[in-house]
Scaffold this motif. Sequence first.
Motif, PDB file in Angstrom:
ATOM      1  N   PRO A 202       0.835  -1.210   0.000  1.00 45.62           N
ATOM      2  CA  PRO A 202       0.000   0.000   0.000  1.00 45.62           C
ATOM      3  C   PRO A 202       0.870   1.262   0.000  1.00 45.62           C
ATOM      4  O   PRO A 202       1.965   1.287   0.547  1.00 45.62           O
ATOM      5  N   ARG A 203       0.351   2.298  -0.589  1.00 44.56           N
ATOM      6  CA  ARG A 203       1.054   3.570  -0.670  1.00 44.56           C
ATOM      7  C   ARG A 203       1.246   4.181   0.708  1.00 44.56           C
ATOM      8  O   ARG A 203       0.387   4.067   1.580  1.00 44.56           O
ATOM      9  N   GLU A 204       2.380   4.856   0.907  1.00 42.45           N
ATOM     10  CA  GLU A 204       2.694   5.517   2.182  1.00 42.45           C
ATOM     11  C   GLU A 204       2.807   7.025   1.966  1.00 42.45           C
ATOM     12  O   GLU A 204       2.787   7.513   0.845  1.00 42.45           O
ATOM     13  N   GLY A 205       2.933   7.746   3.081  1.00 44.67           N
ATOM     14  CA  GLY A 205       3.223   9.178   3.017  1.00 44.67           C
ATOM     15  C   GLY A 205       2.025  10.088   2.878  1.00 44.67           C
ATOM     16  O   GLY A 205       2.166  11.233   2.449  1.00 44.67           O
ATOM     17  N   GLU A 206       0.840   9.633   3.262  1.00 44.04           N
ATOM     18  CA  GLU A 206      -0.349  10.462   3.101  1.00 44.04           C
ATOM     19  C   GLU A 206      -0.240  11.761   3.905  1.00 44.04           C
ATOM     20  O   GLU A 206      -0.620  12.835   3.421  1.00 44.04           O
ATOM     21  N   ALA A 207       0.284  11.676   5.114  1.00 43.18           N
ATOM     22  CA  ALA A 207       0.400  12.874   5.953  1.00 43.18           C
ATOM     23  C   ALA A 207       1.306  13.914   5.293  1.00 43.18           C
ATOM     24  O   ALA A 207       0.985  15.112   5.269  1.00 43.18           O
ATOM     25  N   ALA A 208       2.429  13.474   4.739  1.00 44.85           N
ATOM     26  CA  ALA A 208       3.347  14.396   4.069  1.00 44.85           C
ATOM     27  C   ALA A 208       2.700  15.011   2.837  1.00 44.85           C
ATOM     28  O   ALA A 208       2.879  16.192   2.547  1.00 44.85           O
ATOM     29  N   PHE A 209       1.924  14.212   2.120  1.00 47.53           N
ATOM     30  CA  PHE A 209       1.271  14.719   0.924  1.00 47.53           C
ATOM     31  C   PHE A 209       0.196  15.732   1.280  1.00 47.53           C
ATOM     32  O   PHE A 209       0.044  16.766   0.608  1.00 47.53           O
ATOM     33  N   ARG A 210      -0.576  15.456   2.346  1.00 52.11           N
ATOM     34  CA  ARG A 210      -1.654  16.370   2.735  1.00 52.11           C
ATOM     35  C   ARG A 210      -1.106  17.723   3.184  1.00 52.11           C
ATOM     36  O   ARG A 210      -1.777  18.745   3.049  1.00 52.11           O
ATOM     37  N   LYS A 211       0.103  17.745   3.701  1.00 57.76           N
ATOM     38  CA  LYS A 211       0.712  19.003   4.133  1.00 57.76           C
ATOM     39  C   LYS A 211       1.233  19.829   2.962  1.00 57.76           C
ATOM     40  O   LYS A 211       1.548  21.007   3.112  1.00 57.76           O
ATOM     41  N   LEU A 212       1.321  19.185   1.803  1.00 59.97           N
ATOM     42  CA  LEU A 212       1.945  19.818   0.640  1.00 59.97           C
ATOM     43  C   LEU A 212       1.036  20.887   0.050  1.00 59.97           C
ATOM     44  O   LEU A 212      -0.139  20.646  -0.223  1.00 59.97           O
ATOM     45  N   ASP A 213       1.586  22.091  -0.131  1.00 63.73           N
ATOM     46  CA  ASP A 213       0.905  23.148  -0.878  1.00 63.73           C
ATOM     47  C   ASP A 213       1.304  22.960  -2.340  1.00 63.73           C
ATOM     48  O   ASP A 213       2.372  23.387  -2.761  1.00 63.73           O
ATOM     49  N   ILE A 214       0.439  22.312  -3.107  1.00 64.77           N
ATOM     50  CA  ILE A 214       0.816  21.877  -4.456  1.00 64.77           C
ATOM     51  C   ILE A 214       1.196  23.036  -5.377  1.00 64.77           C
ATOM     52  O   ILE A 214       2.236  22.982  -6.035  1.00 64.77           O
ATOM     53  N   PRO A 215       0.400  24.129  -5.469  1.00 69.23           N
ATOM     54  CA  PRO A 215       0.823  25.246  -6.329  1.00 69.23           C
ATOM     55  C   PRO A 215       2.171  25.832  -5.913  1.00 69.23           C
ATOM     56  O   PRO A 215       3.010  26.137  -6.762  1.00 69.23           O
ATOM     57  N   GLN A 216       2.386  25.984  -4.597  1.00 68.55           N
ATOM     58  CA  GLN A 216       3.653  26.521  -4.129  1.00 68.55           C
ATOM     59  C   GLN A 216       4.804  25.555  -4.430  1.00 68.55           C
ATOM     60  O   GLN A 216       5.885  25.968  -4.852  1.00 68.55           O
ATOM     61  N   TYR A 217       4.561  24.266  -4.265  1.00 64.94           N
ATOM     62  CA  TYR A 217       5.582  23.258  -4.551  1.00 64.94           C
ATOM     63  C   TYR A 217       6.002  23.334  -6.022  1.00 64.94           C
ATOM     64  O   TYR A 217       7.189  23.304  -6.351  1.00 64.94           O
TER      65      TYR A 217
END
Length: 330
Positions: free
Chosen positions: A223-238
């Motif tokens: 199963p995929r990991e890192g959901e917490a890190a992804f949810r914190k990501l500001d995608i446009p800023q990234y």
Amino acid sequence: MTKGINQKLKMLYLENIFQRETDDEHGLTLQEITERLNKDGVNADRKTLYSDFAELKKYGLDIISSNGGRNCTYHLGNREFELAELKLLVDSVQAARFIPDKKSHSLIGKLEKLVSREQGKSLQRQVLIAGRVKTLNRSVYLTVDKLHQAINAGVQVRFHYTRWNINKELVPRNNGNWFQVSPWLMILSDENYYLAAYYEKAGEIRHYRVDKIKDLQLLQDLPREGEAAFRKLDIPQYANIHFGMFNGEQTEVELKVQNEKVGIFIDRFGKDIMLIPQGPDTVSLTVKVDVSDQFLGWIMALGEGVEICSPEWVREKMVQEARRILQVYK
């Protein structure tokens, strides 16, 4: 009237005639339609064609008659895609660096079939406008599809990640070892596709250029990991931080580059740039760029091993920018 050998396919042939041979500027008479059906092994007469047109209209085809009398012509009006819409799609396919030239032409050829042959010629002419550097990895569109499958399934993937060497060959990074990550997002930026994925060993989201990914495998049991890190990501800023375009005064700039950083320039400017050896560890190359603050900042971000050689005014511009930054942090 005897039946033709393909009489049961009559309506399909008729629809194809309207789709491929008619548009608002090009119509066909009943005689011309009859002749085309005969070539396909279908017999037809005026009375049955009127009935067929009525059935096709019920089905949803916008068959329009014009001129009237013996010179009456028939053509297909509204279609699922307008010509202007298809031109936008063609431009998008042509502009996408992650789609190789051969695949671009193939996709555009398929888009042409959504309009008449005459209208399709205007779509094909747009292909000739191109001149952009396209990816050399012909399987990249399949990789994109598999990555979307992994994201939708919520599973990890592994792959070999590559880089350019001074011989303009893609060679494995990390001594050929697998990269194993949890894919979360596909980003289209600067005409390239990137995978944003969680790298468990570093505990962070990292990005990978899709055309550098080889031997992609879906790990269905992980199963995929890192959901917490992804949810914190500001995608446009990234995306703004990691992927940038720069505009300015366009000129040819000569640079001296260490061998291990040559791939960065091949990625951005294409495989046709000329590499001239300047000793065992460096090469010189010339690229046409928009000289702007962003460009200078990009060169600085590459760190040691990259030097602007000419023209002199660009070197001086870099000196001034370096002095400005030094003054800020002095």
